[in-house]
Scaffold this motif. Structure first.
Motif, mmCIF file in Angstrom:
data_model
loop_
_atom_site.group_PDB
_atom_site.id
_atom_site.type_symbol
_atom_site.label_atom_id
_atom_site.label_comp_id
_atom_site.label_asym_id
_atom_site.label_seq_id
_atom_site.Cartn_x
_atom_site.Cartn_y
_atom_site.Cartn_z
ATOM 1 N N SER A 91 23.690 66.169 29.381
ATOM 2 C CA SER A 91 25.102 65.799 29.226
ATOM 3 C C SER A 91 25.895 66.934 28.600
ATOM 4 O O SER A 91 27.018 67.244 29.027
ATOM 5 N N ALA A 92 25.307 67.579 27.578
ATOM 6 C CA ALA A 92 25.977 68.703 26.927
ATOM 7 C C ALA A 92 26.208 69.843 27.917
ATOM 8 O O ALA A 92 27.276 70.471 27.926
ATOM 9 N N ASP A 93 25.229 70.115 28.769
ATOM 10 C CA ASP A 93 25.370 71.187 29.750
ATOM 11 C C ASP A 93 26.445 70.867 30.790
ATOM 12 O O ASP A 93 27.200 71.749 31.210
ATOM 13 N N TYR A 94 26.521 69.606 31.216
ATOM 14 C CA TYR A 94 27.568 69.238 32.172
ATOM 15 C C TYR A 94 28.953 69.420 31.551
ATOM 16 O O TYR A 94 29.900 69.858 32.223
ATOM 17 N N MET A 95 29.078 69.097 30.279
ATOM 18 C CA MET A 95 30.352 69.320 29.586
ATOM 19 C C MET A 95 30.685 70.805 29.545
ATOM 20 O O MET A 95 31.843 71.210 29.734
ATOM 21 N N ALA A 117 32.855 78.577 39.599
ATOM 22 C CA ALA A 117 32.882 77.764 38.383
ATOM 23 C C ALA A 117 31.785 76.707 38.401
ATOM 24 O O ALA A 117 31.172 76.446 39.434
ATOM 25 N N ALA A 118 31.548 76.119 37.236
ATOM 26 C CA ALA A 118 30.579 75.025 37.047
ATOM 27 C C ALA A 118 29.139 75.458 37.245
ATOM 28 O O ALA A 118 28.277 74.650 37.597
ATOM 29 N N GLY A 119 28.856 76.740 37.022
ATOM 30 C CA GLY A 119 27.483 77.220 37.072
ATOM 31 C C GLY A 119 26.808 76.926 38.387
ATOM 32 O O GLY A 119 27.358 77.174 39.461
ATOM 33 N N LEU A 120 25.594 76.368 38.293
ATOM 34 C CA LEU A 120 24.856 75.972 39.486
ATOM 35 C C LEU A 120 25.067 74.497 39.809
ATOM 36 O O LEU A 120 24.526 73.982 40.779
ATOM 37 N N GLY A 121 25.837 73.812 38.954
ATOM 38 C CA GLY A 121 26.025 72.382 39.143
ATOM 39 C C GLY A 121 24.845 71.578 38.639
ATOM 40 O O GLY A 121 24.722 70.387 38.934
ATOM 41 N N ALA A 122 23.966 72.234 37.875
ATOM 42 C CA ALA A 122 22.775 71.581 37.328
ATOM 43 C C ALA A 122 22.594 72.020 35.883
ATOM 44 O O ALA A 122 22.932 73.164 35.532
ATOM 45 N N PRO A 123 22.067 71.134 35.031
ATOM 46 C CA PRO A 123 21.871 71.490 33.624
ATOM 47 C C PRO A 123 20.697 72.438 33.414
ATOM 48 O O PRO A 123 19.967 72.748 34.354
ATOM 49 N N PHE A 124 20.550 72.897 32.161
ATOM 50 C CA PHE A 124 19.448 73.756 31.720
ATOM 51 C C PHE A 124 19.539 75.189 32.229
ATOM 52 O O PHE A 124 18.542 75.912 32.226
ATOM 53 N N PHE A 125 20.720 75.605 32.677
ATOM 54 C CA PHE A 125 20.958 76.995 33.056
ATOM 55 C C PHE A 125 22.202 77.491 32.310
ATOM 56 O O PHE A 125 23.171 76.755 32.160
ATOM 57 N N THR A 126 22.179 78.743 31.877
ATOM 58 C CA THR A 126 23.407 79.358 31.378
ATOM 59 C C THR A 126 24.166 79.914 32.579
ATOM 60 O O THR A 126 23.693 79.821 33.720
ATOM 61 N N THR A 127 25.309 80.535 32.348
ATOM 62 C CA THR A 127 26.078 81.110 33.467
ATOM 63 C C THR A 127 25.487 82.433 33.954
ATOM 64 O O THR A 127 25.951 82.981 34.959
#
Length: 239
Positions: A74-78, A134-144
């Motif tokens: 959840s934190a990563d999606y934010m 934007a929005a990285g990979l669209g998945a958590p647990f990754f930085t930009t």
């Protein structure tokens, strides 16, 4: 005397969200935003195809909040949503400066930007538009870092430019260690073996596998992006 030409035809600029804070402690400093847009325009006007990935740490850092007890995904999606906010701010500043820009998000949100579609992004670049991913990979647990490396490979970029607060990669943090020395160049393996924290290990490995050099420079110095792109100024090259 003719101005030196850019060394690369197509590049991805990766910069942290903290760059947009300027001297503030949080958020977006409009003067810094406009200055970064001016530097980007200078590069685009020189005929370079340019795409960007910007972090969201000036607004929200998912990793730090997860460390204080919030559920990590959840934190990563934010945090991903914070990168969309920065991308839209950059788009506004760039278009005010006269640069045609598109934002593509890995998390679909059609009301504010395009979904990430590789062939459409390539077409935008061919037409001289700046594309902000934007929005990285669209998945958590990754930085930009990882999406920046992946997008640079997908777009066929000649180099990945990492704009930071320091003018290259050092043996230690130059802000804390006066004896730290800057590397002129490094190999991908040097970065991984010495754990130099330039980018995530997965991003470095992806750059190595695709033979895309990484250029680390200070984006806080006005006009430095174009200077480094033409081989001038101070920077570290990883290849």
């Amino acid at each position: 005397m003719t101005a030196p030409k850019p060394r690369y035809r197509k590049v991805l600029l990766k910069m942290s969200g903290e760059v947009l804070m300027g001297d503030s402690l949080f958020g977006i400093d409009t003067e810094t935003l406009d200055r970064v847009a001016k530097d980007i325009k200078e590069v685009v006007d020189a005929g370079v195809e340019l795409c960007l990935v910007v972090g969201g740490g000036n607004i929200f850092r998912g990793v730090s909040l997860a460390g204080r007890g919030m559920e990590r995904a959840s934190a990563d999606y934010m945090g991903m949503l914070a990168t969309v906010m920065n991308a839209l701010a950059l788009q506004g500043a760039l278009e005010k400066a006269g640069v045609d820009t598109r934002v593509q998000s890995a998390i679909p949100m059609d009301a504010v930007c395009e979904p990430y579609i590789r062939r459409r992004a390539l077409r935008h670049l061919e037409k001289g538009r700046v594309v902000i991913f934007a929005a990285g990979l669209g998945a958590p647990f990754f930085t930009t870092d990882t999406p920046a490396a992946l997008r640079s490979a997908e777009m066929g970029c000649d180099a990945l430019f990492k704009g930071t607060s320091v003018d290259g990669v050092y043996t230690a943090d130059p802000k804390k260690d006066a004896s730290a020395r800057r590397y002129e160049s490094l190999s991908y393996q040097d970065v991984l073996a010495q754990d130099l924290k330039v980018m995530d290990a997965s991003a470095i490995a992806l750059m190595r596998d695709n033979q895309i050099p990484i250029v680390v420079f200070s984006i806080r110095e006005p006009g430095n992006f174009m200077k480094v792109l033409t081989g001038q100024g101070v920077f570290t090259t990883i290849n």
